[in-house]
Scaffold this motif. Structure first.
Motif, short mmCIF file in Angstrom:
data_model
loop_
_atom_site.label_atom_id
_atom_site.label_comp_id
_atom_site.label_asym_id
_atom_site.label_seq_id
_atom_site.Cartn_x
_atom_site.Cartn_y
_atom_site.Cartn_z
N ALA A 9 0.87 3.79 -3.02
CA ALA A 9 0.41 5.16 -2.79
C ALA A 9 1.43 6.19 -3.26
CB ALA A 9 0.11 5.36 -1.30
N LEU B 34 1.25 11.59 1.63
CA LEU B 34 0.82 10.36 2.29
C LEU B 34 1.05 10.46 3.79
CD1 LEU B 34 -0.21 7.44 2.21
CD2 LEU B 34 2.17 6.73 1.85
N THR C 18 -4.03 3.63 -2.78
CA THR C 18 -4.54 4.25 -1.55
C THR C 18 -4.06 3.46 -0.34
OG1 THR C 18 -6.57 2.96 -1.66
CG2 THR C 18 -6.61 5.14 -2.69
N ASP D 67 0.83 -1.21 0.00
CA ASP D 67 0.00 0.00 0.00
C ASP D 67 0.86 1.25 0.00
OD1 ASP D 67 -2.31 -1.51 0.00
OD2 ASP D 67 -2.89 -1.00 2.07
#
Length: 115
Positions: free
Chosen positions: A54, A104, A60, A50
């Motif tokens: 991302a 992020l 996501t 992830d």
């Protein structure tokens, strides 16, 4: 199950590609590699994928993975992303990846605070 196996395979490919570019006798790279190994092993394979998706794709992050990322700390996150983004095949877009990495981090901190 096939999606999980695909994600595990992708993670191993990314790790193998990163390791392939590590010079054998570089002290700086050895330190980065140690931190990479220390940070990376603290994430589940899904969370590691992830994070990579991302920043280096348009993936996501789930809330639990954000919480894990924040728990490990910004130094760990920044080092992992910089380590990958510095590779020759990615360096042309390093600024973009570092911006996505910061975005992020901010997102995950906000998720972590609201939990």
């Amino acid at each position: 199950m096939a999606k999980f196996n695909s994600q595990i395979t992708t993670l191993f490919i990314v790790v193998a590609l990163v390791c392939a570019f590590v010079p054998t006798f570089s002290v700086k790279e050895a330190e980065a590699n140690l931190l990479w190994n220390t940070c990376l092993v603290k994430f589940t394979p899904k969370c590691a994928l992830d994070i990579i998706a991302a920043v280096f794709e348009n993936g996501t992050m789930s809330d639990p993975c954000c919480n894990d990322l924040v728990k490990e700390g910004k130094v760990c996150h920044d080092t992992l992303i910089k380590y990958i983004a510095d590779k020759p095949m990615l360096i042309a877009h390093e600024t973009e990846y570092l911006k996505k990495s910061d975005d992020l981090w901010k997102h995950c901190v906000s998720i972590s605070k609201s939990a």
